[in-house]
Design an enzyme around this catalytic site. Structure first.
Site, PDB file in Angstrom:
ATOM      1  N   GLY A 229       0.839  -1.190   0.000  1.00 12.70           N
ATOM      2  CA  GLY A 229       0.000   0.000   0.000  1.00 12.70           C
ATOM      3  C   GLY A 229       0.873   1.238   0.000  1.00 12.70           C
ATOM      4  CB  ALA A 231       2.871   7.256   2.357  1.00 12.48           C
ATOM      5  NE  ARG A 232       1.339   8.421   8.908  1.00 17.60           N
ATOM      6  CZ  ARG A 232       2.570   8.036   9.244  1.00 17.60           C
ATOM      7  NH1 ARG A 232       3.064   6.921   8.715  1.00 17.60           N
ATOM      8  NH2 ARG A 232       3.293   8.730  10.085  1.00 17.60           N
ATOM      9  CG  HIS A 271       4.894   1.221  13.546  1.00 17.77           C
ATOM     10  ND1 HIS A 271       4.576   0.287  12.594  1.00 17.77           N
ATOM     11  CD2 HIS A 271       4.800   2.427  12.933  1.00 17.77           C
ATOM     12  CE1 HIS A 271       4.313   0.897  11.441  1.00 17.77           C
ATOM     13  NE2 HIS A 271       4.449   2.194  11.622  1.00 17.77           N
ATOM     14  NE  ARG A 272      10.430  -0.075  19.486  1.00 19.02           N
ATOM     15  CZ  ARG A 272      11.619   0.441  19.727  1.00 19.02           C
ATOM     16  NH1 ARG A 272      11.723   1.490  20.537  1.00 19.02           N
ATOM     17  NH2 ARG A 272      12.700  -0.080  19.176  1.00 19.02           N
ATOM     18  NE  ARG A 274      -0.300   0.145  14.478  1.00 16.43           N
ATOM     19  CZ  ARG A 274       0.268   0.881  13.535  1.00 16.43           C
ATOM     20  NH1 ARG A 274      -0.102   2.129  13.377  1.00 16.43           N
ATOM     21  NH2 ARG A 274       1.220   0.389  12.758  1.00 16.43           N
ATOM     22  CD  GLU A 283      15.456  -1.841  16.479  1.00 11.97           C
ATOM     23  OE1 GLU A 283      16.680  -1.551  16.468  1.00 11.97           O
ATOM     24  OE2 GLU A 283      14.581  -1.113  16.982  1.00 11.97           O
ATOM     25  CG  ASP A 301       6.063  -2.635   8.962  1.00  8.20           C
ATOM     26  OD1 ASP A 301       6.371  -2.102   7.884  1.00  8.20           O
ATOM     27  OD2 ASP A 301       5.153  -2.220   9.694  1.00  8.20           O
TER      28      ASP A 301
END
Length: 400
Positions: A229, A231-232, A271-272, A274, A283, A301
């Site tokens: 998808g 951005a955003r 992100h974290r 959520r 990482e 991701d």
């Protein structure tokens, strides 16, 4: 053991009375749902809701043989008229077991929120678990009681309840997971079915009768999924939602940390926050070893940042280096990744950007990156059972 769902909706039903939202406006026909109530073998009624007798009649069932009515909700709620001939509703204390003359055994399951869950074992030994809205089992132990044949629960509102059950082996690949207490938080119809199927669950219309232990209709969770998808667009939310009901997910962040970049740090923090607290984070851009290992589901991701790292490592931004082996080296890196995806036995959900539909980059390096990302997305997608395009928060299934 047979289960008839007299209702499958939230306590207020769906559509909610006087609610003007789009989900309620489109909850018509089979997508209109009364408050959840379950009739087990015609003898046990779990939750008494308004109009239960009429709902049973519409489903071709009668409440005349019901010998026990049990309540699960956090509170008894508004007074509901008890149809003639039905026993008074009651509640089993947590941890206690009730034996019915019909041969059913009902054990009250403690919840992590107000309410009572019920584990029902039928005369034939089949096992059913029913959970109230907004709750998950508390104090679960590995292997305790074995796997349920069917779980009826608030899958949309509490996906972590399903993750807890999977973690202790109470839900397996053949467990029929039925979503109930459905509210207007999820769009009804095809979107709801798509979201549930991605987690191994399903929804059925009110009045449906199911055979506990029959697992032919249990959705197969795709082993490999690519979510792309702009951005955003909501692509990361879509990817995370697919794994919320699975335990011990490994979140693979390919972006790393960027010292002194406050805006990037803020993105990472969102992100974290959520993600479920039980998920672990790695990482790294070294994806092939992770894909080769057995283990918990992976959420990668994202592939676009993996590609940035790979192009950095082969000198792709220098035209001379690119022409003198850099392009060939990148192709090999991509081939190694896609081969690892093909061979993996883990459940994998990967996120990537779709940049080919936007403005043509003004620089040669920008165009090179755009082209290589398009090639990477196509190669990765070819190894996935499901490919999803997210636009304006809406997921469009391209494959699977």
């Amino acid at each position: 053991m047979e289960l008839t769902l007299l209702g499958t909706g939230a306590p207020a039903g769906l559509p909610r009375p006087d609610c003007p939202c789009a989900a309620c406006a489109s909850a018509l026909g089979d997508d209109a749902r009364a408050a959840t109530a379950l009739l087990v073998d015609g003898a046990l009624l779990l939750d008494l809701t308004p109009g239960a007798a009429f709902a049973a009649a519409r489903a071709g069932r009668s409440l005349g043989a019901v010998r026990q009515v049990l309540l699960s909700h956090p509170h008894d709620g508004p007074a509901v008229e008890v149809p003639a001939g039905l026993p008074q509703p009651g509640r089993v204390p947590d941890g206690r077991e009730l034996a019915l003359l019909t041969g059913h055994r009902v054990r009250a399951v403690a919840m992590d929120a107000p309410g009572t869950g019920y584990a029902v074992t039928g005369p034939d030994g089949q096992r059913l678990l029913y959970l109230p809205p907004g709750g998950a089992p508390a104090g679960l132990e590995n292997g305790a009681g074995g796997m349920y044949d069917m779980v009826v629960a608030d899958v949309v509102g509490r996906p972590d309840a399903l993750a807890k059950l999977r973690a202790v082996g109470a839900v397996g690949p053949t467990t029929d997971v039925i979503a109930v207490h459905l509210d207007h938080d999820a769009a009804p119809g095809a979107e709801l079915r798509r979201r549930l199927a991605a987690t191994g669950a399903r929804a059925v219309p009110d009045g449906t009768t199911l055979v506990v232990g029959a697992y032919e209709d249990v959705p197969d969770v795709p082993r490999r999924t690519l979510v792309v998808g702009g951005a955003r667009s909501g692509k990361s939310v879509e990817a995370e939602r697919r794994l919320e009901s699975f335990p011990d997910v490994l979140y693979v962040a390919t972006g790393g940390t960027r010292g002194g970049d406050n805006e990037w740090a803020a993105r990472v923090a969102v992100h974290r926050e959520r993600r479920p607290g039980s998920w672990r984070t790695a990482e790294t851009c070294d994806l092939a070893p992770l894909l080769a290992e057995d283990g918990a589901p992976l959420l990668i991701d994202c592939l676009s940042l993996w590609l940035t790292d790979a192009m950095d490592s082969v000198g792709a931004w220098d035209d001379a280096v690119w022409a003198d082996g850099g392009e060939k080296a990148l192709r090999e890196r991509v081939r190694e990744l896609t081969q690892a995806v093909r061979r993996t036995r883990r459940t994998v959900v990967a996120v990537s950007n779709e940049v080919g539909s936007g403005i043509v980059p003004a620089t040669a390096s920008g165009r090179r990156y755009r082209d290589e990302l398009g090639r990477l997305n196509a190669a990765f997608a070819s190894e996935c059972e499901q490919v999803v395009l997210v636009v304006a928060g809406q997921a469009l299934v391209l494959r699977g």
